[in-house]
Design a protein around this motif. Structure first.
Motif, PDB file in Angstrom:
ATOM      1  N   UNK A 277       1.087  -1.450  -0.141  1.00 37.55           N
ATOM      2  CA  UNK A 277      -0.053  -0.098   0.146  1.00 37.55           C
ATOM      3  C   UNK A 277       0.405   0.848  -0.466  1.00 37.55           C
ATOM      4  N   UNK A 278       1.993   1.050   1.371  1.00 43.87           N
ATOM      5  CA  UNK A 278       2.510   2.462   1.352  1.00 43.87           C
ATOM      6  C   UNK A 278       3.682   2.747  -0.022  1.00 43.87           C
ATOM      7  N   UNK A 279       4.138   1.876  -0.587  1.00 43.90           N
ATOM      8  CA  UNK A 279       4.868   1.478  -1.829  1.00 43.90           C
ATOM      9  C   UNK A 279       4.125   2.531  -2.805  1.00 43.90           C
ATOM     10  N   UNK A 280       2.564   2.088  -3.674  1.00 39.41           N
ATOM     11  CA  UNK A 280       1.647   1.825  -4.328  1.00 39.41           C
ATOM     12  C   UNK A 280       1.780   3.427  -4.216  1.00 39.41           C
ATOM     13  N   UNK A 281       1.323   3.537  -3.263  1.00 40.11           N
ATOM     14  CA  UNK A 281       0.397   5.195  -2.750  1.00 40.11           C
ATOM     15  C   UNK A 281       2.027   6.065  -3.277  1.00 40.11           C
ATOM     16  N   UNK A 282       3.371   6.151  -3.064  1.00 37.15           N
ATOM     17  CA  UNK A 282       4.370   6.722  -3.256  1.00 37.15           C
ATOM     18  C   UNK A 282       4.708   7.145  -4.619  1.00 37.15           C
ATOM     19  N   UNK A 283       4.463   5.682  -5.140  1.00 32.85           N
ATOM     20  CA  UNK A 283       4.906   5.876  -6.934  1.00 32.85           C
ATOM     21  C   UNK A 283       3.569   6.727  -7.168  1.00 32.85           C
ATOM     22  N   UNK A 284       2.815   6.534  -7.442  1.00 30.19           N
ATOM     23  CA  UNK A 284       1.581   7.580  -7.775  1.00 30.19           C
ATOM     24  C   UNK A 284       2.290   8.719  -7.425  1.00 30.19           C
ATOM     25  N   UNK A 285       2.403   8.757  -6.560  1.00 29.70           N
ATOM     26  CA  UNK A 285       2.619  10.433  -5.314  1.00 29.70           C
ATOM     27  C   UNK A 285       3.419  10.428  -6.323  1.00 29.70           C
ATOM     28  N   UNK A 286       4.601   9.912  -6.660  1.00 25.60           N
ATOM     29  CA  UNK A 286       5.882  10.878  -6.712  1.00 25.60           C
ATOM     30  C   UNK A 286       5.611  10.755  -8.778  1.00 25.60           C
ATOM     31  N   UNK A 287       4.778   9.907  -9.124  1.00 22.37           N
ATOM     32  CA  UNK A 287       4.233  10.599 -11.107  1.00 22.37           C
ATOM     33  C   UNK A 287       3.911  12.131 -10.977  1.00 22.37           C
ATOM     34  N   UNK A 288       3.033  12.029 -10.156  1.00 16.96           N
ATOM     35  CA  UNK A 288       2.022  13.127 -10.101  1.00 16.96           C
ATOM     36  C   UNK A 288       3.167  14.095  -9.622  1.00 16.96           C
ATOM     37  N   UNK A 289       4.080  14.386  -8.449  1.00 15.69           N
ATOM     38  CA  UNK A 289       5.096  14.854  -8.824  1.00 15.69           C
ATOM     39  C   UNK A 289       5.812  15.594 -10.033  1.00 15.69           C
ATOM     40  N   UNK A 290       6.473  14.641 -10.724  1.00 16.56           N
ATOM     41  CA  UNK A 290       6.936  14.592 -11.821  1.00 16.56           C
ATOM     42  C   UNK A 290       6.626  15.169 -12.957  1.00 16.56           C
ATOM     43  N   UNK A 291       5.112  14.985 -13.205  1.00 16.71           N
ATOM     44  CA  UNK A 291       4.259  15.616 -14.200  1.00 16.71           C
ATOM     45  C   UNK A 291       4.620  16.762 -13.681  1.00 16.71           C
ATOM     46  N   UNK A 292       3.876  17.546 -12.225  1.00 22.10           N
ATOM     47  CA  UNK A 292       3.854  18.816 -12.231  1.00 22.10           C
ATOM     48  C   UNK A 292       4.680  19.973 -12.381  1.00 22.10           C
ATOM     49  N   UNK A 293       6.220  18.754 -12.315  1.00 21.13           N
ATOM     50  CA  UNK A 293       7.777  19.585 -11.716  1.00 21.13           C
ATOM     51  C   UNK A 293       7.940  20.072 -13.671  1.00 21.13           C
ATOM     52  N   UNK A 294       8.052  18.918 -13.937  1.00 15.89           N
ATOM     53  CA  UNK A 294       8.223  18.956 -15.506  1.00 15.89           C
ATOM     54  C   UNK A 294       6.885  19.967 -16.494  1.00 15.89           C
ATOM     55  N   UNK A 295       5.689  20.248 -15.504  1.00 24.00           N
ATOM     56  CA  UNK A 295       4.905  21.047 -16.484  1.00 24.00           C
ATOM     57  C   UNK A 295       4.975  22.549 -16.069  1.00 24.00           C
ATOM     58  N   UNK A 296       6.605  23.078 -15.380  1.00 22.24           N
ATOM     59  CA  UNK A 296       6.878  24.248 -15.333  1.00 22.24           C
ATOM     60  C   UNK A 296       8.264  25.000 -16.061  1.00 22.24           C
ATOM     61  N   UNK A 297       9.029  23.647 -16.997  1.00 21.45           N
ATOM     62  CA  UNK A 297      10.146  23.504 -17.305  1.00 21.45           C
ATOM     63  C   UNK A 297      10.973  22.732 -16.489  1.00 21.45           C
ATOM     64  N   UNK A 298      11.134  22.280 -15.091  1.00 16.51           N
ATOM     65  CA  UNK A 298      12.039  21.912 -14.504  1.00 16.51           C
ATOM     66  C   UNK A 298      12.216  20.615 -14.846  1.00 16.51           C
ATOM     67  N   UNK A 299      13.578  20.250 -14.209  1.00 11.19           N
ATOM     68  CA  UNK A 299      13.559  18.622 -15.179  1.00 11.19           C
ATOM     69  C   UNK A 299      14.068  17.943 -13.228  1.00 11.19           C
ATOM     70  N   UNK A 300      13.475  16.168 -13.523  1.00 14.23           N
ATOM     71  CA  UNK A 300      13.402  15.426 -12.235  1.00 14.23           C
ATOM     72  C   UNK A 300      14.135  14.423 -13.031  1.00 14.23           C
ATOM     73  N   UNK A 301      14.517  13.745 -11.427  1.00 18.16           N
ATOM     74  CA  UNK A 301      15.487  12.067 -11.346  1.00 18.16           C
ATOM     75  C   UNK A 301      14.892  11.228 -10.740  1.00 18.16           C
ATOM     76  N   UNK A 302      14.123  10.552 -10.387  1.00 15.98           N
ATOM     77  CA  UNK A 302      13.453   9.714  -9.471  1.00 15.98           C
ATOM     78  C   UNK A 302      14.842   9.455  -8.537  1.00 15.98           C
ATOM     79  N   UNK A 303      15.589   9.130  -7.658  1.00 14.99           N
ATOM     80  CA  UNK A 303      15.842   8.498  -6.856  1.00 14.99           C
ATOM     81  C   UNK A 303      16.075   7.388  -6.261  1.00 14.99           C
ATOM     82  N   UNK A 304      16.209   6.090  -6.755  1.00 16.68           N
ATOM     83  CA  UNK A 304      15.435   4.561  -6.402  1.00 16.68           C
ATOM     84  C   UNK A 304      16.974   4.106  -4.953  1.00 16.68           C
ATOM     85  N   UNK A 305      18.121   4.803  -5.314  1.00 19.94           N
ATOM     86  CA  UNK A 305      19.487   4.230  -4.686  1.00 19.94           C
ATOM     87  C   UNK A 305      19.227   5.363  -3.177  1.00 19.94           C
ATOM     88  N   UNK A 306      18.532   5.822  -2.443  1.00 20.46           N
ATOM     89  CA  UNK A 306      17.487   5.883  -0.917  1.00 20.46           C
ATOM     90  C   UNK A 306      18.099   4.911  -0.421  1.00 20.46           C
TER      91      UNK A 306
END
Length: 250
Positions: free
Chosen positions: A109-138
């Motif tokens: 549940x937690x990982x799925x919710x994180x993935x959905x939220x992170x995906x939305x954050x990526x789209x929101x950031x890129x809509x502002x012409x910002x670059x993104x990269x997820x970091x699984x290495x944490x």
């Protein structure tokens, strides 16, 4: 094509950021608001995002994530966490047991919710012409993130997200052919087996061009190597830290 679809299909992972351009608090607030507006299980809202801008703190976390220097270079580092601490407070308020943390369901549940939220954050950031990269290495040294970010019980860092204005934008990495990832009515093993060799050729050509001939490895080689030995740091860190944080699944 709709602008939102263009944005989604044009995603690139950006690892080089313009040090002369900062990301405003208003931008980050909007990105996180978009992330928190995403769907989540039972409206339990099992995600918390921690914003890190302090250079010394980013440097420590960059080392813990596998010496990923671009964590230091990006102006904003967001850490997306599974968060059942709020659920614990709700349970205590009503005299209930938080039994979900005793089952693997809490991690799904937690990982799925994180993935959905992170995906939305990526789209929101890129809509502002910002670059993104997820970091699984944490998750390579997840306990360092727990300690430095002072995460309470039932909170676990799943993935990070770097945000900043791109200094360079890489060529788009080719994806598996859709026949391998979009199936109808049933899983078609034969289509999967046919798709991978063809994709390996495409991916190897991409790598050769991107590295000026220094690397021509294919997709299946990279994946096979990582899942044999490359994930060992995660293997040693993730489960023990989850247990330390109170997730008592068997």
């Amino acid at each position: 094509m709709d602008e939102t679809l263009k944005l989604l299909m044009n995603h690139r992972s950006v690892r080089e950021y313009d040090s002369n351009k900062n990301v405003s608090e208003e931008q980050v607030d909007t990105i996180v608001k978009a992330a928190m507006s995403a769907p989540n299980w039972i409206n339990g809202q099992q995600v918390t995002v921690i914003e890190v801008r302090d250079n010394e703190r980013k440097s420590t976390l960059a080392k813990a994530a596998g010496n990923q220097k671009y964590i230091e270079e990006a102006p904003v580092f967001l850490v997306f966490c599974i968060d059942f601490y709020r659920a614990k407070l709700a349970a205590e308020k009503h005299g209930k047991d938080l039994r979900v943390v005793e089952d693997m369901e809490s991690i799904l549940v937690g990982s799925t919710d994180v993935g959905i939220a992170l995906g939305s954050a990526v789209v929101a950031a890129e809509s502002m012409s910002l670059g993104t990269v997820p970091i699984g290495g944490i998750r390579r040294n997840s306990n360092t993130f727990v300690e430095l970010l002072e995460l309470p019980e039932y909170v676990f860092p799943v993935a990070g997200l770097l945000i900043g204005y791109p200094r360079t934008i890489p060529a788009q990495k080719p994806r598996l052919p859709q026949q391998a990832t979009h199936m109808k009515e049933r899983y078609d093993v034969q289509k999967q087996k046919e798709a991978i060799p063809k994709y390996d050729d495409t991916f190897a050509s991409y790598m050769y061009e991107r590295t000026n001939g220094k690397d021509a490895s294919d997709w299946s080689t990279k994946v096979a190597n990582f899942y044999e030995h490359g994930f060992e740091a995660y293997e040693k860190s993730t489960s023990p830290t989850l247990k330390k944080q109170g997730f008592r699944y068997k």
